[in-house]
Design an enzyme around this catalytic site. Structure first.
Site, PDB file in Angstrom:
ATOM      1  N   ARG A   1      54.000 -18.763  23.918  1.00  0.00           N
ATOM      2  CA  ARG A   1      54.003 -17.514  23.118  1.00  0.00           C
ATOM      3  C   ARG A   1      53.413 -16.309  23.861  1.00  0.00           C
ATOM      4  NH1 ARG A   1      52.451 -21.233  19.008  1.00  0.00           N
ATOM      5  NH2 ARG A   1      54.277 -21.784  17.787  1.00  0.00           N
TER       6      ARG A   1
ATOM      7  N   LYS B   1      60.885  -4.028  29.910  1.00  0.00           N
ATOM      8  CA  LYS B   1      62.136  -4.652  29.459  1.00  0.00           C
ATOM      9  C   LYS B   1      62.325  -5.924  30.274  1.00  0.00           C
ATOM     10  CE  LYS B   1      65.154  -0.994  27.744  1.00  0.00           C
ATOM     11  NZ  LYS B   1      66.384  -0.226  27.999  1.00  0.00           N
TER      12      LYS B   1
ATOM     13  N   HIS C   1      74.650   4.636  32.389  1.00  0.00           N
ATOM     14  CA  HIS C   1      74.689   3.175  32.269  1.00  0.00           C
ATOM     15  C   HIS C   1      75.827   2.686  31.379  1.00  0.00           C
ATOM     16  CE1 HIS C   1      70.902   3.480  34.290  1.00  0.00           C
ATOM     17  NE2 HIS C   1      70.647   2.196  34.203  1.00  0.00           N
TER      18      HIS C   1
ATOM     19  N   HIS D   1      77.922   0.047  33.054  1.00  0.00           N
ATOM     20  CA  HIS D   1      78.005  -1.358  32.625  1.00  0.00           C
ATOM     21  C   HIS D   1      79.458  -1.787  32.494  1.00  0.00           C
ATOM     22  CE1 HIS D   1      73.659  -1.355  30.836  1.00  0.00           C
ATOM     23  NE2 HIS D   1      73.671  -1.722  32.097  1.00  0.00           N
TER      24      HIS D   1
HETATM   25  P1  NAD Z   1      68.081  -7.930  42.961  1.00  0.00           P
HETATM   26  O1  NAD Z   1      66.850  -8.365  42.303  1.00  0.00           O
HETATM   27  O2  NAD Z   1      69.264  -8.829  42.883  1.00  0.00           O
HETATM   28  O3  NAD Z   1      67.772  -7.583  44.485  1.00  0.00           O
HETATM   29  C1  NAD Z   1      68.833  -7.132  45.298  1.00  0.00           C
HETATM   30  C2  NAD Z   1      68.940  -7.975  46.570  1.00  0.00           C
HETATM   31  O4  NAD Z   1      67.890  -7.609  47.461  1.00  0.00           O
HETATM   32  C3  NAD Z   1      68.807  -9.467  46.345  1.00  0.00           C
HETATM   33  O5  NAD Z   1      69.687 -10.132  47.235  1.00  0.00           O
HETATM   34  C4  NAD Z   1      67.365  -9.733  46.737  1.00  0.00           C
HETATM   35  O6  NAD Z   1      67.133 -11.069  47.144  1.00  0.00           O
HETATM   36  C5  NAD Z   1      67.194  -8.787  47.881  1.00  0.00           C
HETATM   37  N1  NAD Z   1      65.843  -8.336  48.160  1.00  0.00           N
HETATM   38  C6  NAD Z   1      64.872  -8.029  47.274  1.00  0.00           C
HETATM   39  N2  NAD Z   1      63.831  -7.476  47.915  1.00  0.00           N
HETATM   40  C7  NAD Z   1      64.139  -7.468  49.219  1.00  0.00           C
HETATM   41  C8  NAD Z   1      63.472  -6.996  50.366  1.00  0.00           C
HETATM   42  N3  NAD Z   1      62.300  -6.369  50.285  1.00  0.00           N
HETATM   43  N4  NAD Z   1      64.064  -7.144  51.556  1.00  0.00           N
HETATM   44  C9  NAD Z   1      65.297  -7.733  51.647  1.00  0.00           C
HETATM   45  N5  NAD Z   1      66.002  -8.158  50.598  1.00  0.00           N
HETATM   46  C10 NAD Z   1      65.420  -8.014  49.384  1.00  0.00           C
HETATM   47  O7  NAD Z   1      68.586  -6.521  42.371  1.00  0.00           O
HETATM   48  P2  NAD Z   1      67.830  -5.186  41.933  1.00  0.00           P
HETATM   49  O8  NAD Z   1      68.760  -4.085  42.239  1.00  0.00           O
HETATM   50  O9  NAD Z   1      66.441  -5.121  42.425  1.00  0.00           O
HETATM   51  O10 NAD Z   1      67.734  -5.359  40.356  1.00  0.00           O
HETATM   52  C11 NAD Z   1      68.881  -5.460  39.552  1.00  0.00           C
HETATM   53  C12 NAD Z   1      68.495  -6.152  38.286  1.00  0.00           C
HETATM   54  O11 NAD Z   1      67.516  -5.360  37.602  1.00  0.00           O
HETATM   55  C13 NAD Z   1      69.640  -6.347  37.307  1.00  0.00           C
HETATM   56  O12 NAD Z   1      69.579  -7.637  36.759  1.00  0.00           O
HETATM   57  C14 NAD Z   1      69.366  -5.312  36.220  1.00  0.00           C
HETATM   58  O13 NAD Z   1      69.862  -5.707  34.955  1.00  0.00           O
HETATM   59  C15 NAD Z   1      67.869  -5.257  36.235  1.00  0.00           C
HETATM   60  N6  NAD Z   1      67.302  -4.005  35.752  1.00  0.00           N
HETATM   61  C16 NAD Z   1      66.307  -4.101  34.826  1.00  0.00           C
HETATM   62  C17 NAD Z   1      65.710  -2.956  34.351  1.00  0.00           C
HETATM   63  C18 NAD Z   1      64.565  -3.058  33.400  1.00  0.00           C
HETATM   64  O14 NAD Z   1      64.127  -2.031  32.866  1.00  0.00           O
HETATM   65  N7  NAD Z   1      64.036  -4.243  33.188  1.00  0.00           N
HETATM   66  C19 NAD Z   1      66.125  -1.695  34.811  1.00  0.00           C
HETATM   67  C20 NAD Z   1      67.140  -1.641  35.762  1.00  0.00           C
HETATM   68  C21 NAD Z   1      67.724  -2.808  36.232  1.00  0.00           C
HETATM   69  N1  GLY Z   2      66.095   0.923  32.665  1.00  0.00           N
HETATM   70  C1  GLY Z   2      66.092   1.520  31.379  1.00  0.00           C
HETATM   71  C2  GLY Z   2      64.841   1.283  30.612  1.00  0.00           C
HETATM   72  O1  GLY Z   2      63.908   0.697  31.103  1.00  0.00           O
HETATM   73  O2  GLY Z   2      64.764   1.681  29.488  1.00  0.00           O
END
Ligand code: NAD
Ligand code: GLY
Length: 354
Positions: free
Chosen positions: A118, A140, A245, A249
């Protein structure tokens, strides 16, 4: 070092931004309340940074979970794998999870922390530009479902966010550019002066000048922290962070996740939102050109895939989480530096743009 605070009463937390943070142990350890930690990372990032993080944790009992790399791994299957690992290794409520990686690792680890017994503590160590300016801040957390991205999740805040800009040195150029789309987003949606600053500092950003990267990431995190502290659960102004977005998306879903990176799809989505705004006589055509030029300077795509028509966009846009009562809700820039949410955009108007 830049230190920001995300203000959410008893759930407030610091965001540290600097180079060499993966060598600054006390910033991490002071947010760990007991002796046990479990680092969650993937098989790419673990090879680069796991040993540095473990060195910082030499006084702790450190466990690790290394997931395969990729968006497809932000799954219920891996969520269950994390749960099973924590249970099998008798982790209790005092364990702290550490998310070491990009947005995929941050999102799944945060969701695991929200659910395990939890709710247990977690700390974000984001290693991509996108995760440093966006996903690690604001709480998020989610996993994907075969029927939709981020459809299963929770709002759950970390105890701290440690952003070491040196980790960007190993990031592939295309991933850096994808992160720049989210950076530029902050300028368009709420900070005209930051947009101009980005135009002026394009070369320095591309050259990875440390002080410029720190200032850039700090300004993005400050903008996000301000918005999240007003509207943690996206009942109002947080929706503005979704600029680009809704279109984006649709592109990601239609093209298959991973073929277009999230930031690339958001870049094209912001151009489409800007074109819509020009058609509504809000944004000046010259401002649209400035937005396109800045995105293009970071090698981001401006055009939707040729294979996508109005119908392929609209079927995804109708499923967007922002929609209420069957009405499409879109974020539109009125001008560079100010965006609004609109629920009065007709599908006819969209058809003109798409
Ligand atoms: P990711 O986590 O897939 O990373 C991108 C690539 O870079 C991967 O292959 C990873 O292994 C590699 N990588 C990471 N750090 C590295 C480094 N320092 N050096 C070399 N390679 C590295 O993608 P992302 O763009 O970081 O994140 C995308 C995700 O984030 C999606 O799932 C999206 O839905 C989510 N997201 C969430 C929020 C939120 O508010 N929670 C906001 C935007 C996006
Ligand atoms: N990435 C959009 C949000 O965190 O609300």
């Amino acid at each position: 070092m830049a230190t920001l605070q995300l203000d959410l009463a008893e759930r407030s937390y610091p965001i540290y931004i600097d180079s060499h943070l993966l060598k600054a142990g006390e910033l991490l350890t002071k947010h760990i309340r007991a002796k046990r930690v479990c680092v969650v990372t993937n098989d790419v990032v673990s090879q680069l940074y796991l040993s540095s993080v473990k060195e910082l944790l030499s006084d702790f009992q450190v466990d690790e979970i290394i997931l395969p790399d990729g968006e497809a791994e932000k799954s219920l299957h891996n969520f269950e794998k994390i749960m099973s690992h924590l249970l099998a290794n008798t982790h209790g409520r005092d364990t702290t999870l550490i998310a070491l990686g990009g947005g995929v690792i941050g999102d799944i680890t945060g969701f695991a922390a929200a659910c395990y017994q939890r709710g247990i503590d977690f700390i974000q160590i984001p290693t991509t530009l996108l995760s440093q300016v966006d996903s690690s801040v604001g709480g998020k957390t989610a996993v994907n479902h075969p029927l939709g991205k981020n459809m299963i999740g929770a709002f759950y805040q970390p105890k701290a966010v440690l952003i070491d800009i040196n980790s960007l040195a190993t990031l592939p150029a295309r991933e850096f550019s994808a992160g720049m789309a989210e950076v530029i987003k902050y300028g368009i949606l709420g900070d005209r002066e930051f947009f101009y600053w980005l135009e002026q500092h394009t070369d320095a950003i591309k050259a990875s000048e440390s002080s410029v990267l720190i200032e850039m990431i700090e300004r993005c995190c400050q903008c996000k922290a301000d918005i999240v502290s007003q509207d943690e659960t996206e009942a109002g102004c947080r929706a503005l962070l979704n600029l680009g977005h809704t279109f984006g998306h649709a592109i990601e879903a239609e093209q298959g996740y991973g073929n277009w990176l999230h930031g690339e799809a958001v870049a094209t989505g912001m151009v489409l939102a800007a074109k819509l705004s020009v058609a509504l006589n809000l944004l000046e055509a010259s401002e649209l050109r400035r937005i396109e030029s800045l995105l293009a300077a970071f090698d981001l795509p401006l055009e939707a895939p040729e294979t996508m028509d109005f119908h392929s966009f609209i079927k995804h846009m109708r499923r967007d989480k922002k929609n209420i009562g069957g009405k499409l809700r879109l974020i539109i820039p009125n001008t560079i530096g100010q965006a609004v949410m609109r629920d009065d955009i007709s599908e006819d108007m969209l058809q003109q743009i798409l």
